[in-house]
Motif scaffolding. Structure first.
Motif, PDB file in Angstrom:
ATOM      1  N   ARG A 192      -1.313  12.269  -3.973  1.00 45.79           N
ATOM      2  CA  ARG A 192      -2.711  12.219  -4.413  1.00 45.79           C
ATOM      3  C   ARG A 192      -3.617  11.564  -3.368  1.00 45.79           C
ATOM      4  NH1 ARG A 192       0.305  10.824  -9.309  1.00 45.79           N
ATOM      5  NH2 ARG A 192       0.446  12.700 -10.574  1.00 45.79           N
ATOM      6  N   GLN A 193      -3.307  11.856  -2.110  1.00 46.44           N
ATOM      7  CA  GLN A 193      -4.082  11.270  -1.012  1.00 46.44           C
ATOM      8  C   GLN A 193      -5.421  11.982  -0.839  1.00 46.44           C
ATOM      9  OE1 GLN A 193      -3.667  11.250   2.976  1.00 46.44           O
ATOM     10  NE2 GLN A 193      -4.024   9.046   3.045  1.00 46.44           N
ATOM     11  N   ALA A 194      -5.448  13.275  -1.189  1.00 47.19           N
ATOM     12  CA  ALA A 194      -6.681  14.049  -1.014  1.00 47.19           C
ATOM     13  C   ALA A 194      -7.803  13.456  -1.861  1.00 47.19           C
ATOM     14  CB  ALA A 194      -6.435  15.508  -1.400  1.00 47.19           C
ATOM     15  N   THR A 195      -7.466  13.053  -3.078  1.00 46.92           N
ATOM     16  CA  THR A 195      -8.490  12.487  -3.967  1.00 46.92           C
ATOM     17  C   THR A 195      -8.626  10.988  -3.808  1.00 46.92           C
ATOM     18  OG1 THR A 195      -6.788  12.400  -5.675  1.00 46.92           O
ATOM     19  CG2 THR A 195      -8.310  14.265  -5.763  1.00 46.92           C
ATOM     20  N   HIS A 196      -7.607  10.343  -3.270  1.00 45.05           N
ATOM     21  CA  HIS A 196      -7.617   8.881  -3.106  1.00 45.05           C
ATOM     22  C   HIS A 196      -7.152   8.541  -1.692  1.00 45.05           C
ATOM     23  CE1 HIS A 196      -7.418   9.583  -7.441  1.00 45.05           C
ATOM     24  NE2 HIS A 196      -8.003   8.403  -7.579  1.00 45.05           N
ATOM     25  N   PRO A 197      -8.079   8.629  -0.712  1.00 46.17           N
ATOM     26  CA  PRO A 197      -7.686   8.490   0.698  1.00 46.17           C
ATOM     27  C   PRO A 197      -7.273   7.073   1.118  1.00 46.17           C
ATOM     28  CG  PRO A 197     -10.060   8.890   0.501  1.00 46.17           C
ATOM     29  CD  PRO A 197      -9.489   9.025  -0.869  1.00 46.17           C
ATOM     30  N   GLU A 198      -7.619   6.071   0.309  1.00 45.16           N
ATOM     31  CA  GLU A 198      -7.274   4.694   0.693  1.00 45.16           C
ATOM     32  C   GLU A 198      -6.142   4.146  -0.144  1.00 45.16           C
ATOM     33  OE1 GLU A 198      -8.546   3.074   3.248  1.00 45.16           O
ATOM     34  OE2 GLU A 198      -9.838   4.779   3.708  1.00 45.16           O
ATOM     35  N   PRO A 199      -5.187   3.413   0.425  1.00 47.02           N
ATOM     36  CA  PRO A 199      -4.999   3.164   1.848  1.00 47.02           C
ATOM     37  C   PRO A 199      -4.644   4.449   2.604  1.00 47.02           C
ATOM     38  CG  PRO A 199      -3.555   1.758   0.472  1.00 47.02           C
ATOM     39  CD  PRO A 199      -4.147   2.787  -0.410  1.00 47.02           C
ATOM     40  N   GLY A 200      -5.000   4.482   3.882  1.00 46.92           N
ATOM     41  CA  GLY A 200      -4.713   5.647   4.710  1.00 46.92           C
ATOM     42  C   GLY A 200      -3.304   5.603   5.272  1.00 46.92           C
ATOM     43  N   LEU A 201      -2.915   6.719   5.890  1.00 47.79           N
ATOM     44  CA  LEU A 201      -1.568   6.800   6.447  1.00 47.79           C
ATOM     45  C   LEU A 201      -1.325   5.706   7.485  1.00 47.79           C
ATOM     46  CD1 LEU A 201      -1.110  10.665   6.861  1.00 47.79           C
ATOM     47  CD2 LEU A 201      -0.428   9.204   4.959  1.00 47.79           C
ATOM     48  N   ASP A 202      -2.380   5.409   8.279  1.00 46.12           N
ATOM     49  CA  ASP A 202      -2.233   4.365   9.298  1.00 46.12           C
ATOM     50  C   ASP A 202      -1.969   3.004   8.671  1.00 46.12           C
ATOM     51  OD1 ASP A 202      -2.552   6.154  11.280  1.00 46.12           O
ATOM     52  OD2 ASP A 202      -4.650   5.656  11.736  1.00 46.12           O
ATOM     53  N   ASP A 203      -2.651   2.755   7.525  1.00 46.23           N
ATOM     54  CA  ASP A 203      -2.443   1.471   6.850  1.00 46.23           C
ATOM     55  C   ASP A 203      -0.974   1.314   6.444  1.00 46.23           C
ATOM     56  OD1 ASP A 203      -5.189   0.915   6.987  1.00 46.23           O
ATOM     57  OD2 ASP A 203      -5.564   2.098   5.186  1.00 46.23           O
ATOM     58  N   TYR A 204      -0.430   2.407   5.911  1.00 49.58           N
ATOM     59  CA  TYR A 204       0.984   2.353   5.508  1.00 49.58           C
ATOM     60  C   TYR A 204       1.891   2.184   6.725  1.00 49.58           C
ATOM     61  CZ  TYR A 204      -0.164   3.789   0.742  1.00 49.58           C
ATOM     62  OH  TYR A 204      -0.655   3.839  -0.535  1.00 49.58           O
ATOM     63  N   ALA A 205       1.578   2.952   7.783  1.00 54.15           N
ATOM     64  CA  ALA A 205       2.412   2.886   8.992  1.00 54.15           C
ATOM     65  C   ALA A 205       2.396   1.473   9.578  1.00 54.15           C
ATOM     66  CB  ALA A 205       1.919   3.908  10.014  1.00 54.15           C
ATOM     67  N   ASN A 206       1.201   0.857   9.544  1.00 58.01           N
ATOM     68  CA  ASN A 206       1.088  -0.501  10.087  1.00 58.01           C
ATOM     69  C   ASN A 206       1.913  -1.492   9.262  1.00 58.01           C
ATOM     70  OD1 ASN A 206      -0.586   0.360  12.122  1.00 58.01           O
ATOM     71  ND2 ASN A 206      -2.482  -0.126  11.004  1.00 58.01           N
ATOM     72  N   ARG A 207       1.826  -1.340   7.931  1.00 62.27           N
ATOM     73  CA  ARG A 207       2.573  -2.265   7.076  1.00 62.27           C
ATOM     74  C   ARG A 207       4.083  -2.104   7.290  1.00 62.27           C
ATOM     75  NH1 ARG A 207       1.234  -5.194   2.410  1.00 62.27           N
ATOM     76  NH2 ARG A 207      -0.854  -5.067   3.293  1.00 62.27           N
ATOM     77  N   LEU A 208       4.514  -0.851   7.426  1.00 56.71           N
ATOM     78  CA  LEU A 208       5.939  -0.607   7.674  1.00 56.71           C
ATOM     79  C   LEU A 208       6.356  -1.228   9.005  1.00 56.71           C
ATOM     80  CD1 LEU A 208       6.074   3.088   6.440  1.00 56.71           C
ATOM     81  CD2 LEU A 208       7.429   1.217   5.486  1.00 56.71           C
ATOM     82  N   ALA A 209       5.485  -1.061  10.018  1.00 59.49           N
ATOM     83  CA  ALA A 209       5.797  -1.610  11.339  1.00 59.49           C
ATOM     84  C   ALA A 209       5.883  -3.139  11.282  1.00 59.49           C
ATOM     85  CB  ALA A 209       4.738  -1.171  12.347  1.00 59.49           C
ATOM     86  N   GLU A 210       4.947  -3.745  10.523  1.00 58.70           N
ATOM     87  CA  GLU A 210       4.973  -5.213  10.375  1.00 58.70           C
ATOM     88  C   GLU A 210       6.290  -5.682   9.786  1.00 58.70           C
ATOM     89  OE1 GLU A 210       1.708  -6.369   7.870  1.00 58.70           O
ATOM     90  OE2 GLU A 210       0.245  -5.476   9.249  1.00 58.70           O
ATOM     91  N   ARG A 211       6.837  -4.850   8.903  1.00 58.43           N
ATOM     92  CA  ARG A 211       8.098  -5.219   8.250  1.00 58.43           C
ATOM     93  C   ARG A 211       9.311  -4.776   9.053  1.00 58.43           C
ATOM     94  NH1 ARG A 211       8.096  -5.857   2.180  1.00 58.43           N
ATOM     95  NH2 ARG A 211      10.273  -5.536   2.645  1.00 58.43           N
ATOM     96  N   GLY A 212       9.057  -4.131  10.197  1.00 55.07           N
ATOM     97  CA  GLY A 212      10.165  -3.708  11.047  1.00 55.07           C
ATOM     98  C   GLY A 212      10.900  -2.487  10.533  1.00 55.07           C
ATOM     99  N   VAL A 213      10.221  -1.706   9.685  1.00 58.78           N
ATOM    100  CA  VAL A 213      10.847  -0.491   9.157  1.00 58.78           C
ATOM    101  C   VAL A 213      10.306   0.711   9.922  1.00 58.78           C
ATOM    102  CG1 VAL A 213      11.154   0.975   7.122  1.00 58.78           C
ATOM    103  CG2 VAL A 213      11.084  -1.512   6.865  1.00 58.78           C
ATOM    104  N   LEU A 214      11.199   1.430  10.577  1.00 53.39           N
ATOM    105  CA  LEU A 214      10.810   2.612  11.328  1.00 53.39           C
ATOM    106  C   LEU A 214      10.956   3.820  10.426  1.00 53.39           C
ATOM    107  CD1 LEU A 214      10.086   3.796  14.136  1.00 53.39           C
ATOM    108  CD2 LEU A 214      12.540   4.109  14.480  1.00 53.39           C
TER     109      LEU A 214
END
Lengths: 127, 181
Positions: free
Chosen positions: B123-145
């Protein structure tokens, strides 16, 4: 939970009668089929809450296994362990299906627990 | 070769739907009537979902869906046993989807560490936030590739893409999945 007070009151009556009739059991819990505790008589409340979720999963797997083997609808599971047993019985109820779980030590009589357990679920179904 | 893949994620994200969209057998599901007013849906999975799919290379994937609610955390551990990878579904239309993602990153940390993971944002089309980058950044912060992609779990092609990404991820991690398992 959006369940009625009447349902809970009724379940309180059923579980008290069950515990009095059987006597020596470790715990009895009546929970919704989606894993919420409705009422319990247990030494440990946290256990009753976790057991409700587990009873929900086990009953759901029981339903699937029964269907797979074409032996009809799910009624009960008896889990025998080293020092006790758990009996889980399915109960229909006008509001939502319920599961009665009884935990007893191995000295308790399975037949007796099953008999009173079945009486209890019959009462719940007549709400 | 047979592989066991686990789908998890918040209640209502569409785990049962995703398995139904790709399974080549009648999916097994353990849905019961939902009594939780906090979750707006009539039925919910309390045991597991199961489906199967055969890929072009002859691999057979066995897909297991978990219940979403944390009270079924014991099922997360049971279903994770012997699994080769994890798909986490996030529902961007619900409250606090980032926190929801973290619940499953924590709950499945052993499996993620041991195998591979893909995150699908619904449901990203109707709810764009958080964006993909936000998720990618959070995953990176946690060390999850782990890849993060938008997904519509009702679409077979979208779910196949998630599986494809997961297998690619596994190959990168292990060299060759057929030899390592």
């Amino acid at each position: 939970m959006n369940l009625s007070d009447a349902m809970k009151t009724q379940a309180e009556g059923v579980i008290d009668e069950l515990v009095n009739a059987i006597g020596d059991i470790r715990a009895a819990v009546i929970s919704t089929e989606d894993g919420f505790e409705l009422v319990s008589r247990a030494r440990d409340d946290a256990q009753a809450s976790r057991l409700s979720a587990m009873a929900s999963s086990m009953a759901a797997l029981g339903v699937m296994a029964g269907e797979e083997c074409e032996i009809g609808g799910f009624r009960s599971i008896t889990l025998e362990a080293d020092s006790g047993f758990i009996l889980m019985l399915q109960s229909t109820h006008p509001e939502t299906n319920l599961i009665l779980s009884v935990i007893a030590d191995s000295q308790a009589l399975v037949g007796k627990v099953l008999l009173y357990g079945k009486k209890s679920v019959a009462r719940l179904a007549k709400a | 070769m047979e592989h066991k893949i686990v789908l998890t994620g918040v209640t209502g994200a569409g785990k049962t739907t995703a398995i139904g969209a790709v399974s080549e057998i009648d999916p097994v599901n353990t849905d019961v009537r939902n009594t939780d007013a906090a979750v707006a849906k009539p039925f919910t999975t309390v045991g597991l979902d199961y489906g199967e799919i055969r890929l072009d290379g002859g691999q057979r994937l066995r897909l297991y869906g978990t219940p979403g609610q944390a009270r079924f955390e014991f099922m997360w551990r049971i279903v994770s046993q012997g699994a080769l990878g994890l798909i986490i579904l996030v529902d961007n239309s619900q409250d606090a989807p980032m926190e929801a993602l973290e619940t499953y990153l924590d709950g499945f940390s052993d499996l993620i560490e041991r195998t591979a993971c893909v995150v699908g944002i619904g449901r990203q089309a109707t709810h764009p936030e958080p964006g993909l980058d936000d998720y990618a950044n959070r995953l990176a912060e946690r060390g999850v590739l782990c890849p993060v992609v938008p997904v519509d779990v009702r679409e077979r092609a979208d779910v196949l893409m998630l599986l494809d990404l997961l297998l690619t991820q596994l190959e990168m991690k292990t060299g060759n999945i057929d030899e390592s398992f």
